[in-house]
Write an enzyme that holds these catalytic residues in place. Structure first.
Site: not given
Ligand code: AMP
Length: 397
Positions: A35, A197, A350, A373
């Site tokens: 950054r 999620k 991220g 974000g």
């Molecule tokens: P995000 O911040 O929404 O992009 O989510 C990233 C996080 O999703 C990472 O820390 C991963 O460990 C988690 N993740 C990815 N796949 C899975 C899964 N199948 N079950 C639980 N967590 C997950």
């Protein structure tokens, strides 16, 4: 919109808002200075123009109180090393001492003000705080893409109190890449969306499904879609309140002729544990007490195939719990596949940025965003508050 190269900066006090929120280790050493490097084009331009350079940024979440561990001191030292020039770090970001330092600055000098978030007023978007910051500048340049989705005093409030404001070169690059992919993409256009999620990325999914030719969904969020399709997903992460929404999403994709790719097999375990026993199973065979933590080899092959003819790829979110070795293969395989494609490839900050770096593929991606974000909000089709504030500033004039 006005950019840095449209202003007369000669001998002017130029206040730069950067996002120097870099990762630090326990000894406050910088782990990744990406950054800081991303800010160099704007700083070098201002130096060439013989401007007086004042830098503001936040670092971490000190929640309105001074915290030695979150001082911008290591950032100022690293910037100084990268530029081969002195960077003076002020003790605070407001107050008489700072004002005096700026008043006595010579053109070509660089002063960095201490962490904005040592004052609660920054995140509160406080008017007086914004006004005081604005008072330090003849020209305000926002180049903090990573913070552009926030409404803070140093990027939104400040624009009420200064007439000459615009964006830096990093902002221009970020906005150009995202608008290139979202407004007029080379086709086929493929989006890869993963992460934990659905709820975090629902709006992005809703916006992208209307723009892409193919949508690949992996990671934890895939299980909500798979459950909506009637699969038994054991103890995999799921958002039951979004199952209907996921089902509707599948129907919308069908109606729009968007090819939707979901996992066909996965790596399962009884817990999210590096030592857990793992199995690779087709979707139909997820044990009731086990959870899907990565995409399996058949899914990797399927997703790779979906990328084969892609001309634009946007990727946000890992395919599994890539932080744990046993569940990282799917994400790394996708990193290699995206890097080896002939497409314009854009990665949205991220975790995906971390995964691409760990896979050693960062040099082979067209553009990796500096803001997770903020880039997600662009994928959602939103206007970033920091950019809107500058546009409104010009509309008022
Ligand atoms: P995000 O911040 O929404 O992009 O989510 C990233 C996080 O999703 C990472 O820390 C991963 O460990 C988690 N993740 C990815 N796949 C899975 C899964 N199948 N079950 C639980 N967590 C997950």
């Amino acid at each position: 919109m006005k950019y840095i190269d449209e202003f007369d900066l000669r001998e002017k006090r130029v206040l730069f808002r950067f996002d120097f929120n870099v990762p630090l280790d326990e000894n406050s050493h910088i782990v990744d200075d990406g950054r800081i490097r991303a800010a160099l084009p704007s700083i070098n331009y201002a130096l060439d123009e013989h401007a007086k350079i004042i830098i503001i940024s936040h670092l971490g979440r000190p929640k309105g109180t001074y915290n030695d561990k979150l001082s911008l001191n290591p950032v100022a030292r690293r910037l100084s090393r990268l530029l081969g020039k002195d960077v003076i770090l002020a003790k605070d970001c407001i107050g008489n001492e700072v004002k005096h330092l700026i008043d006595t600055m010579k053109p070509g000098c660089i002063v960095m003000l201490e962490n904005l978030r040592f004052h609660q007023e920054e995140t509160d978007n406080d008017d007086d705080f914004a006004k005081e910051l604005a008072g330090f500048a003849d020209v305000y340049i926002d180049d903090a893409f990573g913070n552009a989705h926030r409404k803070h005093a140093s990027n939104v409030g400040i624009t009420k109190y200064i007439n000459k404001c615009g964006l830096g070169f990093l902002m221009r690059k970020e906005l150009n890449y995202f608008s290139k992919s979202l407004e007029n993409p080379f086709r086929p256009f493929v989006a890869i969306i993963g992460g934990s999620k659905v709820s975090d990325k629902l709006q992005a999914l809703g916006n992208l499904v209307r723009k892409v030719d193919k949508m690949i969904i992996g990671g934890g969020m895939a299980f909500t879609f798979l459950k909506a399709m009637g699969y038994e997903i054991g103890k995999s992460i799921v958002e039951n309140d979004l199952i209907d929404t996921a089902y509707q999403g599948i129907e919308i994709a069908k109606k729009l002729g968007v090819k939707l790719y979901l996992p066909v097999d996965c790596v399962i375990a009884e817990s999210v544990d590096p030592k857990a026993v793992t199995k690779i199973v087709p979707l139909q065979e997820i044990d009731p007490n086990w959870m899907g933590l990565d995409i399996g080899p058949a899914t990797i092959a399927l997703f790779r195939e979906a990328l084969f003819d892609a001309k634009t790829i946007v990727w946000n979110g890992p395919m599994g719990v890539f932080e744990i070795d046993a569940f990282s293969r799917g994400t790394f395989a996708m990193a290699h596949a995206v890097a080896n494609s002939h497409a314009l490839t854009i990665v949205g900050g991220g975790d995906t940025d971390v995964a691409i770096h760990q896979a050693g593929e960062s040099d082979y991606i067209t553009y990796i965003s500096t803001g997770g974000g903020a880039s997600l909000e662009l994928l959602e089709g939103k206007k970033l508050p920091a950019i809107q504030a500058i546009e409104e500033c010009w509309q008022r004039q």
